[in-house]
Design an enzyme around this catalytic site. Structure first.
Site, PDB file in Angstrom:
ATOM      1  N   GLU A 106     134.819  74.125  85.524  1.00 14.93           N
ATOM      2  CA  GLU A 106     134.048  75.155  86.233  1.00 14.93           C
ATOM      3  C   GLU A 106     134.744  76.514  86.183  1.00 14.93           C
ATOM      4  OE1 GLU A 106     136.156  73.244  87.555  1.00 14.93           O
ATOM      5  OE2 GLU A 106     136.980  74.050  89.428  1.00 14.93           O
TER       6      GLU A 106
ATOM      7  N   CYS B 127     140.070  67.786  89.615  1.00 15.03           N
ATOM      8  CA  CYS B 127     141.378  68.069  90.224  1.00 15.03           C
ATOM      9  C   CYS B 127     141.510  67.329  91.554  1.00 15.03           C
ATOM     10  CB  CYS B 127     141.575  69.573  90.348  1.00 15.03           C
ATOM     11  SG  CYS B 127     143.301  70.045  90.588  1.00 15.03           S
TER      12      CYS B 127
ATOM     13  N   HIS C 192     139.906  72.010  84.910  1.00 22.65           N
ATOM     14  CA  HIS C 192     138.819  72.649  85.659  1.00 22.65           C
ATOM     15  C   HIS C 192     137.733  73.233  84.746  1.00 22.65           C
ATOM     16  CE1 HIS C 192     140.537  72.835  89.784  1.00 22.65           C
ATOM     17  NE2 HIS C 192     141.694  72.791  89.167  1.00 22.65           N
TER      18      HIS C 192
END
Lengths: 231, 82
Positions: free
Chosen positions: A205, A86, A203
């Site tokens: 994560e 990002c 994302h």
């Protein structure tokens, strides 16, 4: 493998990345403040999501000149693995480690939702645990994720197989409806031509464990960790 | 010396802000405007009066930081303060 999570003023996905590598994947992981100038002890550098320097001027434009970035550029040239997620992807394009730029989403909205992501290249250290042409579900959260590059750069990306992820339908079709932000040819993530620097808007994560909906993001992060075991 | 820098998106780069403003202009019933592009205006104030230093630094600042050459063009005007 030891991972450095770079923390810029305004990073806000640094803790998610830290927990994913440290707690979920059980890897030695440190937060590294952006003033640091030595990354010798790290095998992986993570540029996390967020709003470094408040997104002032352009997303990533000021973070790119943080003291740590000189070292990140240096290490990337030596083959150290770098993943920018990002805002981290925006910093990578601003710093010239990846081609192109991330511009305002086509319909002006901040988009925060799960998207389908087709793995276009699984022959990378970041994706080798994914299946051929697998479609992952991973969240995005951005206003400036509309990937742009020149026609010349695009043909180079395609020729070198550097487009790693594209926004797709759940069954893997690449079309306009599946494109959340207007990115050129639905690009969601690209890799550099030496294969050690990956930038992606989604994302991984944020969904690296089942508790958070699904664990598709873990396939990407585990691929990185596993690539060190293989060496 | 003061330098007035303009940073604009290159032709062909989508400008969603400009589009939104164009819609607003059309909603206000103005008939003449065909397109709107939004850019940035930045003022740099130099302590130096050395024209060539000011010009060289401005150019480098624009290339390195103020504009992203992938998507933006820049232009500047140097104004001598009296």
């Amino acid at each position: 493998m030891r991972a450095a999570i770079i923390v810029f003023p305004g990073s806000n996905c640094d803790h998610d990345a830290y927990i994913a590598f440290k707690k979920i994947l059980d890897q030695p992981t440190d937060f590294v403040w952006h003033k640091e100038t030595n990354l010798d002890s790290y095998d992986l550098i993570v540029l996390p999501g967020g709003f470094s320097y408040g997104d002032y001027l352009r997303c990533g434009a000021i973070a790119r000149f943080s003291p740590v970035m000189k070292e990140v550029i240096e290490k990337s040239k030596l083959g150290v693995k770098v993943i920018g997620i990002c805002n981290g992807f925006q910093i990578l394009t601003e710093s010239g480690l990846l081609p192109g730029a991330l511009t305002m989403n086509k319909y002006r909205q901040f988009i925060c939702k799960d998207v389908n992501l087709k793995v276009e290249n699984r022959q990378t250290v970041f994706t080798h645990l994914c299946n051929e042409k697998e479609v992952l579900t991973i969240p995005i959260a951005h206003s400036e994720g509309n990937y742009y590059c020149s026609a010349e750069e695009l043909s180079q990306l395609e020729a070198n197989n550097q487009i790693v992820f594209r926004y797709s339908t759940p069954d893997g079709n690449i079309n306009t409806e599946a494109n959340p932000n207007g990115s050129i040819v639905n690009i969601a993530g690209i890799i550099n031509n030496t294969g050690n620097v990956l930038g992606m808007m989604p994302h991984p994560e944020r969904n690296a464990e089942h508790l958070l909906g699904n664990s598709d993001g873990k396939k990407i992060l585990s691929s990185i960790v596993d690539s060190f075991r293989r060496n | 010396m003061k330098v007035k820098v303009k940073v604009v998106l290159k032709d062909g780069i989508l400008d969603p802000q400009g589009k939104a403003v164009l819609h607003a202009i059309n909603d206000l019933k103005f008939k003449g405007v065909g397109d709107v592009r939004i850019g940035k205006y930045i003022e740099l104030t130099f302590d130096s009066l050395d024209q060539s230093l000011v010009e060289n630094e401005t150019k480098e600042i624009c290339q390195k930081l103020l504009a992203n050459p992938v998507i933006e063009n820049f232009d500047y005007e140097i104004e001598e303060l009296t």
